[in-house]
Design a protein around this motif. Structure first.
Motif, PDB file in Angstrom:
ATOM      1  N   ASP A  16       5.067   6.598   2.420  1.00 21.24           N
ATOM      2  CA  ASP A  16       4.922   5.583   3.447  1.00 21.24           C
ATOM      3  C   ASP A  16       4.456   4.304   2.763  1.00 21.24           C
ATOM      4  O   ASP A  16       3.463   4.305   2.028  1.00 21.24           O
ATOM      5  CB  ASP A  16       3.893   6.005   4.494  1.00 21.24           C
ATOM      6  CG  ASP A  16       4.350   7.207   5.321  1.00 21.24           C
ATOM      7  OD1 ASP A  16       5.546   7.543   5.260  1.00 21.24           O
ATOM      8  OD2 ASP A  16       3.502   7.797   6.014  1.00 21.24           O
ATOM      9  N   GLY A  55       0.307   5.660  -0.802  1.00 28.08           N
ATOM     10  CA  GLY A  55      -0.608   6.728  -1.185  1.00 28.08           C
ATOM     11  C   GLY A  55      -2.065   6.345  -1.053  1.00 28.08           C
ATOM     12  O   GLY A  55      -2.919   6.865  -1.782  1.00 28.08           O
ATOM     13  N   GLY A  56      -2.386   5.435  -0.140  1.00 26.87           N
ATOM     14  CA  GLY A  56      -3.760   5.015   0.082  1.00 26.87           C
ATOM     15  C   GLY A  56      -4.276   3.991  -0.908  1.00 26.87           C
ATOM     16  O   GLY A  56      -5.451   3.612  -0.848  1.00 26.87           O
ATOM     17  N   ASN A  57      -3.442   3.511  -1.819  1.00 24.79           N
ATOM     18  CA  ASN A  57      -3.865   2.534  -2.817  1.00 24.79           C
ATOM     19  C   ASN A  57      -3.031   1.261  -2.703  1.00 24.79           C
ATOM     20  O   ASN A  57      -1.857   1.300  -2.303  1.00 24.79           O
ATOM     21  CB  ASN A  57      -3.719   3.122  -4.230  1.00 24.79           C
ATOM     22  CG  ASN A  57      -4.600   4.331  -4.442  1.00 24.79           C
ATOM     23  OD1 ASN A  57      -5.822   4.251  -4.395  1.00 24.79           O
ATOM     24  ND2 ASN A  57      -3.977   5.485  -4.667  1.00 24.79           N
ATOM     25  N   ASN A  58      -3.650   0.142  -3.078  1.00 24.22           N
ATOM     26  CA  ASN A  58      -2.980  -1.153  -3.008  1.00 24.22           C
ATOM     27  C   ASN A  58      -2.438  -1.552  -4.378  1.00 24.22           C
ATOM     28  O   ASN A  58      -3.109  -1.389  -5.399  1.00 24.22           O
ATOM     29  CB  ASN A  58      -3.960  -2.230  -2.526  1.00 24.22           C
ATOM     30  CG  ASN A  58      -4.431  -1.988  -1.106  1.00 24.22           C
ATOM     31  OD1 ASN A  58      -3.677  -1.495  -0.270  1.00 24.22           O
ATOM     32  ND2 ASN A  58      -5.677  -2.324  -0.821  1.00 24.22           N
ATOM     33  N   LYS A  83      -1.109   5.912  -8.766  1.00 24.60           N
ATOM     34  CA  LYS A  83      -2.014   7.059  -8.839  1.00 24.60           C
ATOM     35  C   LYS A  83      -1.388   8.273  -8.157  1.00 24.60           C
ATOM     36  O   LYS A  83      -0.983   8.209  -6.993  1.00 24.60           O
ATOM     37  CB  LYS A  83      -3.352   6.713  -8.189  1.00 24.60           C
ATOM     38  CG  LYS A  83      -4.102   5.587  -8.876  1.00 24.60           C
ATOM     39  CD  LYS A  83      -5.393   5.265  -8.137  1.00 24.60           C
ATOM     40  CE  LYS A  83      -6.197   4.196  -8.872  1.00 24.60           C
ATOM     41  NZ  LYS A  83      -5.467   2.914  -8.948  1.00 24.60           N
ATOM     42  N   PRO A 127       3.584  10.832  -2.369  1.00 21.02           N
ATOM     43  CA  PRO A 127       2.865  11.357  -1.196  1.00 21.02           C
ATOM     44  C   PRO A 127       3.760  12.141  -0.245  1.00 21.02           C
ATOM     45  O   PRO A 127       3.313  13.097   0.388  1.00 21.02           O
ATOM     46  CB  PRO A 127       2.335  10.082  -0.521  1.00 21.02           C
ATOM     47  CG  PRO A 127       2.247   9.077  -1.621  1.00 21.02           C
ATOM     48  CD  PRO A 127       3.403   9.378  -2.521  1.00 21.02           C
ATOM     49  N   THR A 168       4.133  -0.602   8.359  1.00 16.95           N
ATOM     50  CA  THR A 168       4.237   0.647   7.613  1.00 16.95           C
ATOM     51  C   THR A 168       5.633   1.226   7.773  1.00 16.95           C
ATOM     52  O   THR A 168       6.052   1.600   8.876  1.00 16.95           O
ATOM     53  CB  THR A 168       3.193   1.672   8.092  1.00 16.95           C
ATOM     54  OG1 THR A 168       1.872   1.149   7.860  1.00 16.95           O
ATOM     55  CG2 THR A 168       3.338   2.987   7.326  1.00 16.95           C
ATOM     56  N   THR A 182       0.839  -1.195   0.000  1.00 15.30           N
ATOM     57  CA  THR A 182       0.000   0.000   0.000  1.00 15.30           C
ATOM     58  C   THR A 182       0.874   1.245   0.000  1.00 15.30           C
ATOM     59  O   THR A 182       1.812   1.358   0.797  1.00 15.30           O
ATOM     60  CB  THR A 182      -0.930   0.026   1.228  1.00 15.30           C
ATOM     61  OG1 THR A 182      -1.757  -1.144   1.224  1.00 15.30           O
ATOM     62  CG2 THR A 182      -1.826   1.254   1.208  1.00 15.30           C
ATOM     63  N   THR A 190       3.219   0.328   3.199  1.00 18.19           N
ATOM     64  CA  THR A 190       2.728  -0.707   4.099  1.00 18.19           C
ATOM     65  C   THR A 190       2.845  -2.042   3.404  1.00 18.19           C
ATOM     66  O   THR A 190       2.248  -2.265   2.347  1.00 18.19           O
ATOM     67  CB  THR A 190       1.270  -0.456   4.519  1.00 18.19           C
ATOM     68  OG1 THR A 190       1.180   0.808   5.188  1.00 18.19           O
ATOM     69  CG2 THR A 190       0.785  -1.549   5.462  1.00 18.19           C
TER      70      THR A 190
END
Length: 433
Positions: free
Chosen positions: A173, A95-98, A139, A143, A180, A93, A175
């Motif tokens: 960051d 930038g909030g995307n997997n 995407k 970040p 993380t 993960t 994960t």
């Protein structure tokens, strides 16, 4: 990450390992590939493979497992076999995307394909993005912000007409396996030649700082060891920022439920036999002096037995342990002899750039002595049932190369627990039971 030269369908073999040092990754800071001038002698000496554990040896192995000093992992996730079982993927993960990234112990950069990537063919002609066969694109931007005046530049294959990428560096960051890692330096690939799998977005580089590919020149064509900038890859950042032990373990298996990546330790519920330990080896750096680049170990001996042939090496090479390479790449004399021990014998197919045999062939028993202990490869790992040539023959797990360093890829690692202990500069291996 080894890309095999082939005219077979591109989805078949050009992805047949994404991260092998010599054949694939040509770090401008790493030592140049060395031609193998010495012929490793083979001797016809019988070395039988144990068919089963005796009661005594089983108890000794379990005691050894119980006495293991490796800590419990800080993170654990499935290392997913994918793309006709030629690679292993991890969910990451950012930038909030997997995204799915290829698990690669043979390189150190973690990179994603950036939205708007310019795809080229091997002749450096612009082609549609679909030709590069990436999974979902990254995407947005970095970040954690972009790093100015620093760029990503990596080559694979033969270093000239093989896959190659250019891009940007920044922070994010990450994960992975439930952990993380803060403000990790990553690359976003913006252009290049690539033949992917339509699944993965890039590579998770689990190597050491010596293989990072950051440069500060204004023209990537001028990049060399003189303008290379080393940085902290994922394993190093994990240790410095989170105080997680500087080690990770891989248990690769063609069965997803048995395949894992663990950060900082070894899962307690994974049963193994006795561990063998061997130190990591350095290479002569182009900058002068010795440096750690790949996870390089010394093999003591190689043995292979079948109903027709029993042979072993009287000398054995050092090799890289590389999860991003599907096959074992060994000196020609050894690879040819092992493939000749299949029943029926495997033969070289120039169309796919690999050895092939009947898919129901009997593979030889194949063992590699490391740290004084013989590690046997499961015969089922010696044949790749989902990779076939035009005649329907299956690839074997043993290939040849005429350059050092040699490579122990997924064929070797499947069925083992491999502990990459960066803190102690050693590796440990144990057979799963």
């Amino acid at each position: 990450m080894v890309f095999l030269t082939t005219t077979l369908a591109s989805a078949l073999l050009l992805t047949l390992s994404l991260a092998a040092p010599v054949e694939e990754q040509h770090s401008k800071r790493a030592p140049a590939a060395v031609a193998a001038h010495q012929v490793l002698q083979l001797s016809r000496q019988l070395s039988t493979r144990p068919n089963r554990l005796t009661l005594g040896s089983k108890f000794r192995n379990l005691r050894s497992f119980a006495a293991s000093a490796d800590p419990q992992p800080a993170g654990l996730d499935v290392a997913l076999p994918a793309n006709q079982q030629v690679e292993y993927l991890l969910n990451v993960t950012a930038g909030g995307n997997n995204y799915s990234l290829i698990i690669d112990t043979g390189s150190s950069d973690t990179w994603f394909v950036k939205s708007g990537f310019q795809c080229y063919d091997y002749l450096r002609r612009k082609v549609a993005l679909a030709n590069c066969q990436f999974g979902p694109e990254f995407k947005g931007g970095f970040p954690g912000g972009r790093i100015e005046n620093l760029h990503f530049n990596v080559s694979y294959g033969n270093g000239y007409s093989g896959p190659n990428l250019n891009g940007e560096y920044g922070y994010a960051d990450l994960t992975l396996a439930g952990v993380t890692v803060p403000k990790q330096q990553i690359a976003l690939a913006t252009s290049g030649y690539w033949t992917g799998d339509d699944i993965s977005t890039g590579i998770l580089g689990l190597g050491m700082p010596g293989l990072t590919e950051a440069y500060n020149s204004s023209d990537p064509r001028l990049d060399s060891v003189t303008n290379a900038i080393s940085y902290s890859p994922v394993v190093s950042t994990m240790t410095s920022a989170l105080k997680i032990p500087a080690l990770f373990s891989l248990g690769l298996s063609r069965k997803p439920e048995d395949s894992f990546l663990a950060l900082g330790g070894v899962p307690a519920n994974v049963k193994t036999g006795e561990y063998t330990t061997t130190p990591l080896l350095t290479w002569q750096s182009q900058k002068g002096g010795e440096e750690y680049f790949w996870y390089t170990i010394q093999t003591d001996e190689m043995v292979w037995n079948s109903s027709t042939i029993s042979q072993q090496t009287s000398g054995s090479p050092r090799a890289i342990v590389d999860s991003g390479t599907t096959l074992n790449y060994l000196p020609y004399q050894i690879a040819e002899a092992i493939n000749n021990a299949f029943v029926p014998p495997a033969v070289w197919d120039p169309q796919v750039g690999a050895y092939v045999t009947n898919c129901n062939a009997t593979a030889p028993s194949f063992g590699i002595k490391i740290g004084g202990q013989m590690i046997w490869t499961e015969p089922s790992n010696m044949i790749l049932p989902q990779l076939k040539n035009a005649q329907g023959k299956c690839l074997t797990g043993i290939a040849d190369t005429d350059q050092e360093p040699y490579i122990l890829g997924d064929t070797f690692m499947q069925g083992l627990v491999a502990v990459f202990d960066v803190g102690k500069l050693e590796m440990r291996f144990a057979k799963r039971v």
